[in-house]
Design an enzyme around this catalytic site. Structure first.
Site, PDB file in Angstrom:
ATOM      1  N   CYS A  75       0.873  -1.173   0.000  1.00  0.00           N
ATOM      2  CA  CYS A  75       0.000   0.000   0.000  1.00  0.00           C
ATOM      3  C   CYS A  75       0.907   1.219   0.000  1.00  0.00           C
ATOM      4  CB  CYS A  75      -0.885  -0.019   1.251  1.00  0.00           C
ATOM      5  SG  CYS A  75      -1.868   1.467   1.517  1.00  0.00           S
ATOM      6  N   CYS A 185      -0.872   3.832  -6.594  1.00  0.00           N
ATOM      7  CA  CYS A 185      -1.703   3.092  -5.636  1.00  0.00           C
ATOM      8  C   CYS A 185      -1.811   1.674  -6.148  1.00  0.00           C
ATOM      9  CB  CYS A 185      -3.085   3.738  -5.529  1.00  0.00           C
ATOM     10  SG  CYS A 185      -4.298   2.787  -4.574  1.00  0.00           S
TER      11      CYS A 185
END
Length: 263
Positions: A75, A185
């Site tokens: 992440c 992302c």
């Protein structure tokens, strides 16, 4: 004690980090993995730094309790806000995720690169530090991908709403002359075909998944953590929300098992 047979731990704010898991599984098929999808709290990018840190600690301690020998913070937002704390406080190696702005900056012909990322990543000190090392002639056009993670988590990758958001976010980058778009992302690689369609064939779209898998292998080799046995690997995916979207993403992987986690 040899712990090379223990699993690789991976966590993300949701299902997006499976794009990283797929690269890891392709490169290291003998390794067992435990993946934690904290979908109930997605997206991390809209949370405060302290909230992101606390969730990252919680995820880390769960994976360590499950026997993880190394943890991939799959992440971007959690990496930029929490990985230094995790490395300082836990006695196992951590692999983080950074947007691939360095390779984009080295290869751009227009000196303009776009980055699509969460607010939490773009506002972080680590991203600012990385950006500051680039050639001063490079212009970075930043775009917060507000709403994209939520739609992916809901299984609405090909929805009209998704298409409209992507056109809204990508068009300004194209108008400003970007020839590279960086996906900042781990959810966003699932949108790459649509982004490519909007951007056209002359724009390169890159993410950091393959580089992360290579870095993971290098670090595991340095720490003697590579599993060299030929035993069947196990891949368990824990999720604290509805499993169907995750199961659909993993449908081609017969040795992937999903389990609901009350977490």
């Amino acid at each position: 004690m040899n712990n090379s047979h223990q699993p690789i731990g991976i966590f993300d704010s949701g299902i997006g980090g499976t794009s990283i898991w797929k690269e890891i599984h392709q490169l290291l098929p003998n390794e067992s993995t435990i993946y934690l999808s904290d979908s109930k709290n997605a997206p991390y990018g809209q949370k405060t730094p302290s909230e992101i840190l606390n969730l990252s600690i919680k995820n880390t301690e769960y994976l360590i309790a499950k026997g993880a020998k190394i943890i991939v913070v799959a992440c971007n937002t959690a990496t930029t806000n929490a990985i230094q704390h995790l490395r300082n406080n836990y006695n196992i190696p951590f692999i983080g995720i950074e947007p691939a702005i360095k390779p984009a900056s080295l290869n751009t012909k227009t000196s303009k690169i776009g980055i699509l990322a969460t607010k939490g990543t773009l506002n972080s000190a680590l991203f600012e530090k990385t950006s500051s090392t680039l050639n001063s002639e490079i212009t970075i056009i930043e775009q917060v991908g507000e709403g994209l993670v939520e739609l992916i988590e809901e299984g609405k990758i090909h929805s009209e709403e998704m298409t409209n958001l992507l056109e809204k976010y990508i068009s300004p980058m194209l108008e400003k002359g970007c020839d590279y778009i960086v996906l900042g992302c781990t959810h966003y690689p699932y949108l790459q075909p649509q982004i490519q369609k909007i951007a056209g064939k002359n724009v390169q779209i890159i993410d950091s998944g393959e580089a992360v898998a290579r870095q993971l292998k290098n670090v595991m080799s340095e720490h003697n953590l590579l599993n060299n046995s030929k035993t069947q690997s196990s891949n368990i995916f824990y999720i604290n929300k509805e499993k169907s979207v995750l199961e659909n993403i993993l449908k081609d992987y017969k040795n992937a098992k999903t389990e609901f986690l009350d977490f």
